[in-house]
Design an enzyme around this catalytic site. Structure first.
Site: not given
Length: 606
Positions: A27, A486, A601, A71, A502, A95-96, A483, A2, A479
């Site tokens: 955030r 996301e 983020k 968030w 496989h 925040n936390g 992306k 947050c 990666e």
């Protein structure tokens, strides 16, 4: 996760709070709120983006207040769970995660307090309110409250009984003070405060501060005195503006040549690499290294996977890459001759920081932080450090932070190779020339955007996709898949190309596009065989190929030719078109590129 902003001034601070939240929206952005003290306590909250809160706050004026963008962790995104939370005439933003909140909630209910949200934060306000019954001083009440909290927190608290001060404290979540000419401020990130000051104080775990209009006082939560230096931020307000770009992600993709040049600037014109690039103690510590352990999460983990190939191939050292959240919770065999590397864009990633401390507690005390934020917790926790000078990265999907991490890790590989006798003078000069050319090479890859945009028009209509790579390009496939999922919400998986038969080959049909990273290296012929397996099953291929790969194009086999083959550094170039593919696919789908759903983020909680 947050974002917090707090402001105290002789002028109206509501615009400062709103603009600060805009800068921190990366955030968290499921809800937002603010509380001000002016002729009593007033609170506004809204679900959704900061723009909703901004509209609701029109006409509101006050000289003191706190604000928050959320968030969600405890409780769904809703107005009742949005911060600030209040207890009588007191408001708190946090925040936390408070790990003992259920125990505290039960205790406070027994004392008659009512809870109106599902959050862990609400216990903080009620605890402060309870402490104020025995002490009239807001700072002392917050101090006593923080001593009871287990977990991570950054908090800012205001009360109508103390209309001339704000109390802030941190443990495990970042918080920075801004020292201004017309007031004093606090925020989760310096970028939120550049609008009012560049003079910053970075609080350490266990610090708390009392902000007043004409000054501030610092001390520890345990009451002991402390001093922290005022640092002038090197960031500018322009660095966090969009400029000519549509999204921060697009801006940051195109900033990669400059970010790489800035990160490699320390090399200057030198024809040799020096351990001192990684800190004053590096010349003493790095020659003793017998193994390398990399700890990271998400995109940074993929950077670690690429560097494993480099470190083992060029430096001749065994290398292990661990997902930080897994490493810290399993028994592992420690080795005191291990170099432990923590990789993080923000330097506040909770799992990576905890994993770094866990590794050191096991006796692996030669630690290195590769990070984009100089004042971050991970940088402070490590003995050695290398700062990737990528500049602020606002888009949730990391781009320039990843490529600058790769540059830093390659530079470290060269240092380790030289210390272990695997890099002669001619090879060293050749490698440094390649590194210095890297920004220009990435710039040439960016010129491929129009062709990638055409691919995205077709690609965005798909629901699923497979990414393939071999060797050091397998992490690049990972990666690329990350992306895409996301920001476009297209389901994507990545595999080493040799694993196709496989299991994943069962998924291939005309509706399952396959993206292949095809550098012109020793594994190219193997990869061509894997591509034939896809074509034989009716799959559609999108291939990012180096010049000279000689892969013929056909209606179901699309080829994009990279400007040049770049040897060991090829992963840095090959990830750029995958970033652009994800970006343009998201544009076609109309998703929120910079703020994808359910993500934030800076992951400062477990």
């Amino acid at each position: 996760m947050c974002g917090i902003v707090a402001a105290l001034s002789n002028r109206n601070i509501v615009p400062v709070l709103i603009e600060g939240l805009r800068k921190l929206e990366y955030r968290g952005y499921d809800s937002a709120g603010l509380a001000v003290v002016h002729d009593g306590l007033k609170r506004l909250r809204s679900v959704g983006r900061v723009a909703e809160l901004s509209a609701a706050s029109a006409g509101l004026e006050a000289p003191l207040g706190v604000a928050h963008t959320r968030w969600a962790t405890h409780g769904v995104p809703s107005e009742r769970n949005a911060h600030p939370h209040v207890s009588a005439g007191l408001a708190v933003v946090h925040n936390g995660i408070i790990e003992n909140y259920e125990e505290l909630r039960a205790e406070l209910r027994g004392l008659g307090y009512e809870f109106t949200s599902d959050t862990d934060t609400e216990v903080i306000g009620h605890l402060v309110q309870e402490e104020l019954k025995t002490t009239p001083d807001l700072k002392c009440a917050v101090q006593q409250t923080c001593r009871r909290l287990i977990g991570a927190y950054a908090v800012a608290i205001v009360a109508e009984s103390a209309p001339d001060r704000i109390i802030v404290a941190r443990y495990g979540s970042p918080l920075v003070l801004g020292v201004g000419e017309d007031g004093n401020y606090a925020a989760s990130d310096a970028s939120a405060l550049l609008q009012v000051t560049r003079n910053m104080i970075y609080l350490e775990d266990g610090d708390m501060a009392e902000l007043r209009r004409d000054g501030y006082t610092l001390e520890r939560v345990d009451g002991s005195p402390v001093e922290r230096a005022v640092q002038v931020s090197s960031l500018s307000a322009d660095a966090v503006e969009l400029g000519k770009f549509r999204h921060y992600m697009q801006k940051e993709i195109f900033e990669q040549p400059t970010a790489l040049a800035n990160t490699l600037e320390l090399l200057g014109t030198a024809r040799t690499v020096s351990p001192q690039l990684f800190g004053a103690e590096a010349a003493e510590l790095l020659p003793k290294v017998k193994r390398v352990l990399l700890l990271a999460c998400g995109t940074s983990y993929h950077a670690g996977l690429v560097s494993r190939y480099w470190i083992e191939d060029l430096a001749g050292l065994p290398c292990t890459v661990e997902i930080a959240s897994e490493y810290r919770y399993r028994k592992s065999v420690s080795d005191p001759d291990t170099l432990v590397i923590a990789i993080s864009q923000s330097g506040e990633t909770a799992d990576t920081l905890a994993a770094l401390k866990h590794a050191a507690a096991l006796g692996q005390t030669t630690t290195l932080a590769i990070c984009n934020v100089a004042e971050s917790a991970i940088v402070r926790a490590a003995k050695l450090r290398f700062l990737t000078r990528a500049g602020p990265e606002i888009g949730v999907a990391s781009t320039k932070a990843f490529t600058t991490q790769l540059a830093a890790l390659y530079l470290l590989t060269l240092v380790l190779a030289k210390l272990n006798g695997h890099l002669n003078a001619d090879a060293e000069a050749e490698q440094l020339t390649a590194l210095r050319h890297l920004p220009l090479a990435v710039g040439r890859v960016l010129e491929l955007e129009p062709q990638i945009e055409e691919w995205a028009q077709r690609f965005a209509m798909k629901q699923h996709s497979l990414f393939l790579g071999r060797g050091r390009h397998y992490p690049i496939a990972l990666e690329g898949a990350l992306k895409l999922k996301e920001i476009s919400y297209i389901h994507a998986e990545a595999y080493p190309a040799g694993e196709l038969k496989h299991g994943p080959l069962a998924l291939v049909d005309k509706d399952m596009p396959v993206i292949a990273v095809a550098p012109n290296d020793a594994l190219l012929e193997k990869l061509k065989s894997n591509l034939q397996e896809v074509r034989a099953r009716g799959g559609e291929l999108y291939v990012f190929a180096d010049q000279g790969c000689e892969i013929p194009e056909s209606p179901a086999l699309h080829i994009l030719s990279m400007p040049e083959h770049y040897g060991h550094l090829s992963p840095v170039l090959h990830v750029v078109p995958l970033q652009l593919l994800a970006y343009h696919a998201a544009l076609v789908k109309g998703t929120d590129v910079d703020k994808p759903r359910n993500l934030a983020k800076s992951v400062t909680v477990e």
